[in-house]
Design a protein around this motif. Structure first.
Motif, mmCIF file in Angstrom:
data_model
loop_
_atom_site.group_PDB
_atom_site.id
_atom_site.type_symbol
_atom_site.label_atom_id
_atom_site.label_comp_id
_atom_site.label_asym_id
_atom_site.label_seq_id
_atom_site.Cartn_x
_atom_site.Cartn_y
_atom_site.Cartn_z
ATOM 1 N N SER A 1 -37.390 12.443 63.492
ATOM 2 C CA SER A 1 -38.106 13.720 63.645
ATOM 3 C C SER A 1 -37.292 14.635 64.550
ATOM 4 O O SER A 1 -37.129 14.368 65.732
ATOM 5 C CB SER A 1 -39.497 13.476 64.238
ATOM 6 N N MET B 1 -37.371 18.350 64.862
ATOM 7 C CA MET B 1 -37.804 19.700 65.208
ATOM 8 C C MET B 1 -37.614 19.964 66.700
ATOM 9 O O MET B 1 -38.004 19.146 67.538
ATOM 10 C CB MET B 1 -39.263 19.882 64.823
ATOM 11 N N PHE C 1 -40.726 21.314 60.047
ATOM 12 C CA PHE C 1 -39.299 21.020 60.153
ATOM 13 C C PHE C 1 -38.464 22.075 59.450
ATOM 14 O O PHE C 1 -37.501 22.610 60.013
ATOM 15 C CB PHE C 1 -38.960 19.645 59.562
ATOM 16 N N SER D 1 -41.013 15.368 60.997
ATOM 17 C CA SER D 1 -41.567 16.037 62.178
ATOM 18 C C SER D 1 -43.054 16.362 62.019
ATOM 19 O O SER D 1 -43.821 16.185 62.974
ATOM 20 C CB SER D 1 -40.771 17.320 62.460
#
Length: 355
Positions: free
Chosen positions: A79, A81, A137, A57
């Motif tokens: 990713s 997040m 993250f 992220s």
């Protein structure tokens, strides 16, 4: 489709319009500054239509506003997040070019704690957590975990900063003895693997005592190599793809026949991200396929009937996105653990009856 020779840490794949060179693979070395530089270079090449990346992220975040400013779609396969495009550290996404085929940390946290409560039978669990508050993250994963844990009536009795040099991984903190489980939620080693290594060290110190709920960043062979038998049926990770999942069998078999072995989740999820881009390419003459065209077609997957392609990596699933660019179909994850053969094995899959 032509494919260049992959590098060890290839984290960004660009699809080009030129039929002589349709795929370019770039290596960001898991560094934010390099991820941003790659984004700038890809954005300058007007033949690049879309990007698959990046791994973590923070790297996607570092590159996102460059892609957005150039109306260049980026599909993130790993990713996770929550609300990544709107995070103040990411510089914004005014042109809404961000999409992801993976589910978010919220889904990950819900799956992990649901498994702890419903399957490991730890009602109102007391948990000690290890995370890196200085990494996007890991901090987001911790926040989601704490919120979900509280909603289940659980209690976070202590949290420790993996990036703190004063936190030595030579013994477990005394609070662990009072816990029903340990949550180890490290970053993905972006810019530095110090916190990630410390997380692995704490896993080893547990020596199989408490059940460990791990972030997906621990889904690494390195973790098994160092933890060995102490991880068997004690480490639990929530993942979006595993070769033993319902619907994954056909794709897994095709991979084994072609490559002579299994593939990891990152490869499968990246394949799926590339698949949804390619599925939009034949819909118009090559001269009319632009960056804006790709973004528009991806946006339509969640609102136009028949616009969402069928996933090749998970049969029965479509690939579509909501208004934030998040994957619509994935509302829970599978749980994997380490089996007695020291391999990541499926422990539970809500989409599979009896597993």
């Amino acid at each position: 489709m032509g494919l260049g020779k992959p590098q060890h840490n290839a984290h960004a794949v660009a699809v080009e319009q030129d039929c002589r060179k349709q795929v370019v693979i770039a290596n960001d070395s898991n560094r934010r500054d390099q991820a941003r530089q790659i984004a700038e270079n890809l954005s300058k090449d007007k033949q690049v239509l879309a990007v698959v990346g990046h791994y973590t992220s923070p790297n996607t975040c570092a590159a996102l506003n460059v892609y957005s400013d150039n109306n260049l779609v980026v599909i993130a396969p790993t990713s996770t997040m929550v609300n990544l495009p709107s995070n103040q550290n990411c510089g914004g996404d005014p042109n809404k070019v961000f999409f992801r085929t993976v589910s978010s940390t919220r889904v990950e946290a819900q799956t992990l704690i649901g498994y702890l409560v419903n399957d490991l039978k730890q009602t109102q669990p007391r948990v000690v957590a290890f995370y890196n508050p200085n990494e996007l993250f890991s901090n987001d994963m911790f926040e989601q975990f704490e919120q979900v844990l509280t909603s289940y009536g659980g209690e976070l009795i202590a949290a420790f900063d993996l990036s703190d040099p004063k936190l030595q991984a030579d013994q477990l903190p005394p609070q662990v003895s009072q816990a029903d489980a340990i949550a180890i939620l490290p970053d993905g080693g972006t810019d530095s693997d110090t916190a990630l290594q410390k997380a692995v060290d704490f896993i080893k110190l547990n020596d199989g005592d408490k059940p460990i709920l791990g972030a997906n960043t621990l889904y690494l062979q390195k973790v098994i190599n160092e933890g060995q038998d102490t991880l068997v049926d004690r480490l639990f990770i929530a993942v979006d793809w595993h070769p033993q999942q319902c619907g994954a069998e056909t794709f897994s078999q095709q991979v084994r026949e072609y490559w002579g072995g299994d593939l990891n989740r990152r490869t499968a999820l990246a394949y799926e991200a590339l698949q949804v881009i390619v599925s939009k390419l034949p819909a118009a003459p090559a001269s009319k396929v632009t960056r804006g065209y790709i973004r528009q077609k991806l946006s339509e997957t969640g609102i136009t009937e028949g616009a969402a392609p069928q996933s090749d990596v998970l049969a029965g699933q479509t690939i579509s996105f909501d208004a934030r660019g998040d994957r619509r179909e994935i509302t829970t994850r599978a749980i994997v653990t380490v089996n007695d053969q020291l391999r990541f094995a499926l422990a539970k899959d809500d989409n599979c009856p009896g597993i």
